[in-house]
Write a protein that holds these residues in place. Structure first.
Motif, PDB file in Angstrom:
ATOM      1  N   ASN A  75       0.855  -1.181   0.000  1.00 12.88           N
ATOM      2  CA  ASN A  75       0.000   0.000   0.000  1.00 12.88           C
ATOM      3  C   ASN A  75       0.897   1.238   0.000  1.00 12.88           C
ATOM      4  N   SER A  76       1.023   1.876  -1.162  1.00 14.87           N
ATOM      5  CA  SER A  76       1.942   3.011  -1.271  1.00 14.87           C
ATOM      6  C   SER A  76       1.457   4.201  -0.430  1.00 14.87           C
ATOM      7  N   TYR A  77       0.130   4.380  -0.330  1.00 12.46           N
ATOM      8  CA  TYR A  77      -0.405   5.494   0.466  1.00 12.46           C
ATOM      9  C   TYR A  77      -0.042   5.341   1.934  1.00 12.46           C
ATOM     10  N   ASP A  78      -0.129   4.121   2.426  1.00 11.62           N
ATOM     11  CA  ASP A  78       0.200   3.842   3.819  1.00 11.62           C
ATOM     12  C   ASP A  78       1.685   4.093   4.077  1.00 11.62           C
ATOM     13  N   LEU A  79       2.541   3.630   3.164  1.00 13.79           N
ATOM     14  CA  LEU A  79       3.982   3.841   3.311  1.00 13.79           C
ATOM     15  C   LEU A  79       4.306   5.335   3.348  1.00 13.79           C
ATOM     16  N   ILE A  80       3.725   6.098   2.424  1.00 16.38           N
ATOM     17  CA  ILE A  80       4.004   7.533   2.341  1.00 16.38           C
ATOM     18  C   ILE A  80       3.518   8.258   3.598  1.00 16.38           C
ATOM     19  N   MET A  81       2.312   7.962   4.029  1.00 16.43           N
ATOM     20  CA  MET A  81       1.742   8.645   5.190  1.00 16.43           C
ATOM     21  C   MET A  81       2.557   8.381   6.456  1.00 16.43           C
ATOM     22  N   LYS A  82       2.831   7.110   6.715  1.00 13.34           N
ATOM     23  CA  LYS A  82       3.551   6.755   7.947  1.00 13.34           C
ATOM     24  C   LYS A  82       4.983   7.274   7.934  1.00 13.34           C
ATOM     25  N   ALA A  95      10.766  13.053   0.777  1.00 13.17           N
ATOM     26  CA  ALA A  95      10.246  13.152  -0.587  1.00 13.17           C
ATOM     27  C   ALA A  95      10.181  11.751  -1.186  1.00 13.17           C
ATOM     28  N   TYR A  96       9.404  11.614  -2.249  1.00 12.32           N
ATOM     29  CA  TYR A  96       9.246  10.311  -2.888  1.00 12.32           C
ATOM     30  C   TYR A  96       8.866  10.526  -4.347  1.00 12.32           C
ATOM     31  N   THR A  97       9.067   9.497  -5.158  1.00  9.73           N
ATOM     32  CA  THR A  97       8.701   9.578  -6.570  1.00  9.73           C
ATOM     33  C   THR A  97       7.191   9.480  -6.708  1.00  9.73           C
ATOM     34  N   LYS A  98       6.644  10.305  -7.590  1.00  7.96           N
ATOM     35  CA  LYS A  98       5.194  10.340  -7.762  1.00  7.96           C
ATOM     36  C   LYS A  98       4.740   9.653  -9.050  1.00  7.96           C
ATOM     37  N   TYR A  99       5.691   9.222  -9.883  1.00  2.00           N
ATOM     38  CA  TYR A  99       5.278   8.532 -11.105  1.00  2.00           C
ATOM     39  C   TYR A  99       4.745   7.138 -10.792  1.00  2.00           C
ATOM     40  N   TYR A 100       3.900   6.634 -11.689  1.00  2.55           N
ATOM     41  CA  TYR A 100       3.336   5.297 -11.499  1.00  2.55           C
ATOM     42  C   TYR A 100       4.427   4.235 -11.620  1.00  2.55           C
ATOM     43  N   CYS A 101       5.297   4.407 -12.585  1.00  2.00           N
ATOM     44  CA  CYS A 101       6.431   3.508 -12.765  1.00  2.00           C
ATOM     45  C   CYS A 101       7.559   4.289 -13.431  1.00  2.00           C
ATOM     46  N   PHE A 102       8.774   3.793 -13.302  1.00  3.68           N
ATOM     47  CA  PHE A 102       9.934   4.518 -13.817  1.00  3.68           C
ATOM     48  C   PHE A 102       9.834   4.774 -15.320  1.00  3.68           C
ATOM     49  N   GLU A 103       9.238   3.842 -16.049  1.00  2.00           N
ATOM     50  CA  GLU A 103       9.113   3.999 -17.497  1.00  2.00           C
ATOM     51  C   GLU A 103       8.417   5.309 -17.867  1.00  2.00           C
ATOM     52  N   GLU A 104       7.515   5.776 -17.016  1.00  2.00           N
ATOM     53  CA  GLU A 104       6.796   7.014 -17.309  1.00  2.00           C
ATOM     54  C   GLU A 104       7.718   8.219 -17.377  1.00  2.00           C
ATOM     55  N   LEU A 105       8.845   8.148 -16.683  1.00  2.00           N
ATOM     56  CA  LEU A 105       9.786   9.275 -16.715  1.00  2.00           C
ATOM     57  C   LEU A 105      10.238   9.556 -18.141  1.00  2.00           C
ATOM     58  N   TYR A 106      10.639   8.500 -18.855  1.00  2.00           N
ATOM     59  CA  TYR A 106      11.118   8.703 -20.229  1.00  2.00           C
ATOM     60  C   TYR A 106       9.974   8.755 -21.235  1.00  2.00           C
ATOM     61  N   LEU A 107       8.853   8.113 -20.949  1.00  2.00           N
ATOM     62  CA  LEU A 107       7.693   8.251 -21.837  1.00  2.00           C
ATOM     63  C   LEU A 107       7.153   9.681 -21.806  1.00  2.00           C
ATOM     64  N   SER A 108       7.347  10.379 -20.697  1.00  2.00           N
ATOM     65  CA  SER A 108       6.898  11.769 -20.587  1.00  2.00           C
ATOM     66  C   SER A 108       7.915  12.758 -21.151  1.00  2.00           C
ATOM     67  N   TYR A 109       9.103  12.271 -21.467  1.00  7.45           N
ATOM     68  CA  TYR A 109      10.193  13.124 -21.957  1.00  7.45           C
ATOM     69  C   TYR A 109       9.916  13.482 -23.417  1.00  7.45           C
TER      70      TYR A 109
END
Length: 258
Positions: A75-82, A95-109
């Protein structure tokens, strides 16, 4: 001190290590060791606990992971909150990465769209726009026809958004001349994908004269052609989903390193 935690030993870990090296002075950041013999998002809490007692006020903690929401085991929400609460209680910046997956970083480039010769350029443009405008591109009951056609043509079973993002990125980067290929496994940025990260002078050391003349000099359309690692990561930071957030985070405590 900035502590960087990643879920696996993969291209994402390599990228963020290089990014920290561009924006931070050596000795001011630390890549937290992975849990021996294991990986994945279920090890993140264990990694956090392994360093937490040693964190001091004004330290920083950055967690790199695929922010996929809630699954059976994570549960990513639980990890981030705690983690946010724990850090706030001792004066540690989190701080933490907000992308769904790393591939999105270059797909958004935006550079990817300019460089690839993929026949699925319209599907890539669609996904690029969705990521950069924070809209969904993978709803299984109503997929865009451009995505549907890509999935049909690949002949692979694509069960979720991460699988689709990976297939699209692998395909798109396969259709770029030079060492631009990105895939999940291995240290890709030191091998087939080194043109995205490394100084062009360094990349050319592993190429023969014909490759340099035909690819680097003759056909390279990369905006960072002849650039170094710093210029390449800064360009990505300004032209992708990051939207300058790398500088905002990494430079907060080290403005002189901009």
């Amino acid at each position: 001190m900035l502590y960087i935690i990643t879920e696996d030993s993969n291209s994402a870990r390599d990228f963020w290590s290089y990014a920290a090296g561009v924006y931070r002075i050596p000795g001011t950041y630390f890549m937290v060791p992975l849990i021996k013999g294991r990986g994945g998002n279920t090890t993140l809490k264990e990694q956090i606990n392994s360093i937490f007692s040693g964190l001091k006020r004004d330290d920083e903690l950055f967690i790199v992971f695929d922010n996929i929401g809630v699954t059976k085991r994570f549960n990513s929400y639980d990890l981030i909150m705690k983690t946010s609460i724990r850090c706030a209680n001792i004066g540690v910046r989190f701080a933490y990465t907000k992308y769904y997956c790393f591939e999105e970083l270059y797909l958004s480039y935006n550079e990817l769209l300019k460089l690839t010769d993929s026949k699925y350029i319209e599907a890539l443009r669609y996904v690029n726009s969705c990521i950069n405008h924070n809209t969904e591109y993978f709803e299984i009951t109503r997929l865009d026809k451009r995505i549907t056609q890509f999935i049909i043509d690949t002949g692979h079973t694509i069960r979720n958004k991460e699988h689709l993002a990976n297939e699209l990125l692998v395909h798109a980067t396969q259709h770029i001349r030079g060492k631009f290929r990105i895939h999940k496994s291995g240290n890709v940025f030191d091998h087939n994908g080194k043109c995205w990260i490394h100084d062009c002078k360094y990349v050319r050391q592993s190429m023969n004269e014909y490759e340099i003349n035909s690819v680097c000099i003759g056909h390279c359309k990369y905006s960072c052609k002849n650039g170094d690692m710093r210029s390449k990561i800064i360009h990505l930071n300004h032209n992708s989903l990051l939207d300058r957030s790398l500088a905002d985070f990494f430079l907060c405590q080290n403005p002189a390193n901009h």
